[in-house]
Write a protein that holds these residues in place. Structure first.
Motif, PDB file in Angstrom:
ATOM      1  N   THR A  36       0.861  -1.175   0.000  1.00  0.00           N
ATOM      2  CA  THR A  36       0.000   0.000   0.000  1.00  0.00           C
ATOM      3  C   THR A  36       0.897   1.224   0.000  1.00  0.00           C
ATOM      4  O   THR A  36       1.854   1.298   0.777  1.00  0.00           O
ATOM      5  N   VAL A  37       0.591   2.157  -0.892  1.00  0.00           N
ATOM      6  CA  VAL A  37       1.291   3.444  -0.942  1.00  0.00           C
ATOM      7  C   VAL A  37       0.237   4.495  -0.664  1.00  0.00           C
ATOM      8  O   VAL A  37      -0.704   4.641  -1.438  1.00  0.00           O
ATOM      9  N   ARG A  38       0.393   5.189   0.454  1.00  0.00           N
ATOM     10  CA  ARG A  38      -0.622   6.194   0.793  1.00  0.00           C
ATOM     11  C   ARG A  38       0.029   7.477   1.269  1.00  0.00           C
ATOM     12  O   ARG A  38       1.124   7.473   1.837  1.00  0.00           O
ATOM     13  N   LEU A  39      -0.696   8.562   1.019  1.00  0.00           N
ATOM     14  CA  LEU A  39      -0.255   9.864   1.479  1.00  0.00           C
ATOM     15  C   LEU A  39      -0.190   9.823   2.999  1.00  0.00           C
ATOM     16  O   LEU A  39      -1.139   9.395   3.663  1.00  0.00           O
ATOM     17  N   ALA A  40       0.936  10.214   3.539  1.00  0.00           N
ATOM     18  CA  ALA A  40       1.117  10.190   4.999  1.00  0.00           C
ATOM     19  C   ALA A  40       0.386  11.368   5.623  1.00  0.00           C
ATOM     20  O   ALA A  40       0.275  12.440   5.028  1.00  0.00           O
ATOM     21  N   TRP A  99       5.111  19.914  -1.203  1.00  0.00           N
ATOM     22  CA  TRP A  99       5.724  18.628  -0.924  1.00  0.00           C
ATOM     23  C   TRP A  99       4.635  17.608  -0.556  1.00  0.00           C
ATOM     24  O   TRP A  99       3.545  17.984  -0.134  1.00  0.00           O
ATOM     25  N   ALA A 100       4.986  16.335  -0.664  1.00  0.00           N
ATOM     26  CA  ALA A 100       4.105  15.258  -0.197  1.00  0.00           C
ATOM     27  C   ALA A 100       4.969  14.127   0.359  1.00  0.00           C
ATOM     28  O   ALA A 100       6.050  13.855  -0.162  1.00  0.00           O
ATOM     29  N   ALA A 101       4.479  13.503   1.415  1.00  0.00           N
ATOM     30  CA  ALA A 101       5.144  12.340   2.000  1.00  0.00           C
ATOM     31  C   ALA A 101       4.239  11.134   1.812  1.00  0.00           C
ATOM     32  O   ALA A 101       3.029  11.207   2.064  1.00  0.00           O
ATOM     33  N   TYR A 102       4.822  10.038   1.369  1.00  0.00           N
ATOM     34  CA  TYR A 102       4.089   8.786   1.202  1.00  0.00           C
ATOM     35  C   TYR A 102       4.690   7.723   2.104  1.00  0.00           C
ATOM     36  O   TYR A 102       5.909   7.623   2.232  1.00  0.00           O
ATOM     37  N   LEU A 103       3.811   6.937   2.695  1.00  0.00           N
ATOM     38  CA  LEU A 103       4.216   5.805   3.517  1.00  0.00           C
ATOM     39  C   LEU A 103       3.944   4.542   2.722  1.00  0.00           C
ATOM     40  O   LEU A 103       2.850   4.352   2.188  1.00  0.00           O
ATOM     41  N   LEU A 104       4.940   3.668   2.636  1.00  0.00           N
ATOM     42  CA  LEU A 104       4.797   2.380   1.972  1.00  0.00           C
ATOM     43  C   LEU A 104       4.617   1.336   3.060  1.00  0.00           C
ATOM     44  O   LEU A 104       5.397   1.288   4.016  1.00  0.00           O
ATOM     45  N   THR A 105       3.582   0.514   2.933  1.00  0.00           N
ATOM     46  CA  THR A 105       3.351  -0.526   3.932  1.00  0.00           C
ATOM     47  C   THR A 105       3.057  -1.861   3.254  1.00  0.00           C
ATOM     48  O   THR A 105       2.553  -1.909   2.134  1.00  0.00           O
ATOM     49  N   GLY A 147       0.902  -5.023   4.516  1.00  0.00           N
ATOM     50  CA  GLY A 147       0.014  -5.313   5.639  1.00  0.00           C
ATOM     51  C   GLY A 147      -0.034  -4.081   6.513  1.00  0.00           C
ATOM     52  O   GLY A 147      -0.270  -2.979   6.022  1.00  0.00           O
ATOM     53  N   GLU A 148       0.248  -4.250   7.776  1.00  0.00           N
ATOM     54  CA  GLU A 148       0.270  -3.104   8.689  1.00  0.00           C
ATOM     55  C   GLU A 148       1.682  -2.669   9.037  1.00  0.00           C
ATOM     56  O   GLU A 148       1.872  -1.828   9.915  1.00  0.00           O
ATOM     57  N   ARG A 149       2.673  -3.229   8.354  1.00  0.00           N
ATOM     58  CA  ARG A 149       4.066  -2.931   8.683  1.00  0.00           C
ATOM     59  C   ARG A 149       4.662  -1.924   7.702  1.00  0.00           C
ATOM     60  O   ARG A 149       4.452  -2.030   6.497  1.00  0.00           O
ATOM     61  N   PRO A 150       5.418  -0.966   8.225  1.00  0.00           N
ATOM     62  CA  PRO A 150       6.057   0.007   7.331  1.00  0.00           C
ATOM     63  C   PRO A 150       7.138  -0.673   6.486  1.00  0.00           C
ATOM     64  O   PRO A 150       7.906  -1.492   6.986  1.00  0.00           O
ATOM     65  N   ALA A 151       7.153  -0.334   5.198  1.00  0.00           N
ATOM     66  CA  ALA A 151       8.138  -0.917   4.282  1.00  0.00           C
ATOM     67  C   ALA A 151       9.006   0.148   3.632  1.00  0.00           C
ATOM     68  O   ALA A 151      10.009  -0.177   3.011  1.00  0.00           O
ATOM     69  N   GLY A 152       8.625   1.424   3.775  1.00  0.00           N
ATOM     70  CA  GLY A 152       9.443   2.475   3.182  1.00  0.00           C
ATOM     71  C   GLY A 152       8.729   3.804   3.136  1.00  0.00           C
ATOM     72  O   GLY A 152       7.642   3.975   3.693  1.00  0.00           O
ATOM     73  N   LEU A 153       9.380   4.739   2.452  1.00  0.00           N
ATOM     74  CA  LEU A 153       8.838   6.091   2.321  1.00  0.00           C
ATOM     75  C   LEU A 153       9.210   6.676   0.964  1.00  0.00           C
ATOM     76  O   LEU A 153      10.159   6.221   0.324  1.00  0.00           O
ATOM     77  N   ALA A 154       8.452   7.667   0.573  1.00  0.00           N
ATOM     78  CA  ALA A 154       8.760   8.454  -0.622  1.00  0.00           C
ATOM     79  C   ALA A 154       8.393   9.898  -0.314  1.00  0.00           C
ATOM     80  O   ALA A 154       7.309  10.167   0.203  1.00  0.00           O
ATOM     81  N   LEU A 155       9.328  10.819  -0.600  1.00  0.00           N
ATOM     82  CA  LEU A 155       9.068  12.248  -0.434  1.00  0.00           C
ATOM     83  C   LEU A 155       9.137  12.895  -1.808  1.00  0.00           C
ATOM     84  O   LEU A 155      10.107  12.694  -2.546  1.00  0.00           O
ATOM     85  N   VAL A 156       8.114  13.675  -2.120  1.00  0.00           N
ATOM     86  CA  VAL A 156       8.020  14.341  -3.413  1.00  0.00           C
ATOM     87  C   VAL A 156       8.027  15.842  -3.190  1.00  0.00           C
ATOM     88  O   VAL A 156       7.333  16.345  -2.308  1.00  0.00           O
ATOM     89  N   ARG A 157       8.824  16.557  -3.989  1.00  0.00           N
ATOM     90  CA  ARG A 157       8.775  18.016  -3.947  1.00  0.00           C
ATOM     91  C   ARG A 157       8.495  18.530  -5.351  1.00  0.00           C
ATOM     92  O   ARG A 157       8.668  17.818  -6.338  1.00  0.00           O
ATOM     93  N   GLY A 158       8.021  19.759  -5.415  1.00  0.00           N
ATOM     94  CA  GLY A 158       7.707  20.364  -6.704  1.00  0.00           C
ATOM     95  C   GLY A 158       6.336  19.984  -7.220  1.00  0.00           C
ATOM     96  O   GLY A 158       6.129  19.910  -8.426  1.00  0.00           O
ATOM     97  N   LEU A 159       5.388  19.767  -6.312  1.00  0.00           N
ATOM     98  CA  LEU A 159       4.046  19.356  -6.741  1.00  0.00           C
ATOM     99  C   LEU A 159       3.403  20.358  -7.691  1.00  0.00           C
ATOM    100  O   LEU A 159       2.620  19.977  -8.551  1.00  0.00           O
ATOM    101  N   THR A 160       3.725  21.639  -7.530  1.00  0.00           N
ATOM    102  CA  THR A 160       3.133  22.656  -8.409  1.00  0.00           C
ATOM    103  C   THR A 160       4.102  23.100  -9.498  1.00  0.00           C
ATOM    104  O   THR A 160       3.766  23.961 -10.301  1.00  0.00           O
TER     105      THR A 160
END
Length: 163
Positions: free
Chosen positions: A5-9, A56-62, A64-77
């Motif tokens: 699951t990749v969701r906006l944190a 900016w946006a932060a994404y949490l990668l999971t 199941g219910e366990r964290p598996a990673g992150l992604a940070l995005v800048r320059g959304l506009t």
């Protein structure tokens, strides 16, 4: 591939992302020679920006219910978005999670993308070239740029593509 699951944190995810950030920065310390601060943490301006700056946006990668990673995005506009930080925990690497996560993040913000990495990080070199070829076959570029404020470091490699 494990369920991903990749969701906006959100604010409740901040402590988890802080811990993932420490792992990410620890991994990168090998290539930049950056030691932790006296309190054992690393600089976290990008992580803080991802929670407080609307560009900016932060994404949490999971899995199941366990964290598996992150992604940070800048320059959304901006015309070009930057995958400013991307991290998958070691136990989840080489499972397809990374490519799947990048596909999901870039699909949420279609357009031009850039990502930087260090040539000395051979796993990152292979990974990002593969990602670029999978997302934009034969339509991506790679160039080297100096690291701002760090003339002592070799230039970063930057891959550009559209998604």
């Amino acid at each position: 591939m494990p369920d991903l699951t990749v969701r906006l944190a959100d604010a409740a995810d901040h402590p988890v992302l802080e811990r993932l950030w420490l792992m990410f920065r620890h991994d990168l310390s090998e290539f930049g020679g950056v030691l932790p601060k006296p309190d054992g943490t690393f600089r976290a301006e990008r992580l803080q920006a991802a929670f407080h700056d609307p560009d900016w946006a932060a994404y949490l990668l999971t899995t199941g219910e366990r964290p598996a990673g992150l992604a940070l995005v800048r320059g959304l506009t901006a015309r070009t978005r930057v995958l400013s930080a991307f991290f998958v925990v070691r136990a989840a690497r080489r499972s397809g999670i990374g490519l799947h996560a990048v596909r999901q993040v870039t699909a949420r913000h279609p357009g031009s993308w850039e990502v930087a990495f260090q040539d000395a990080n051979t796993a990152a070199v292979r990974f990002w070239r593969r990602v670029a070829e999978e997302i934009a076959p034969d339509a991506w570029t790679e160039e080297h740029r100096p690291v701002p404020g760090r003339p002592d470091l070799p230039p970063d490699a930057w891959i550009s593509f559209s998604a």
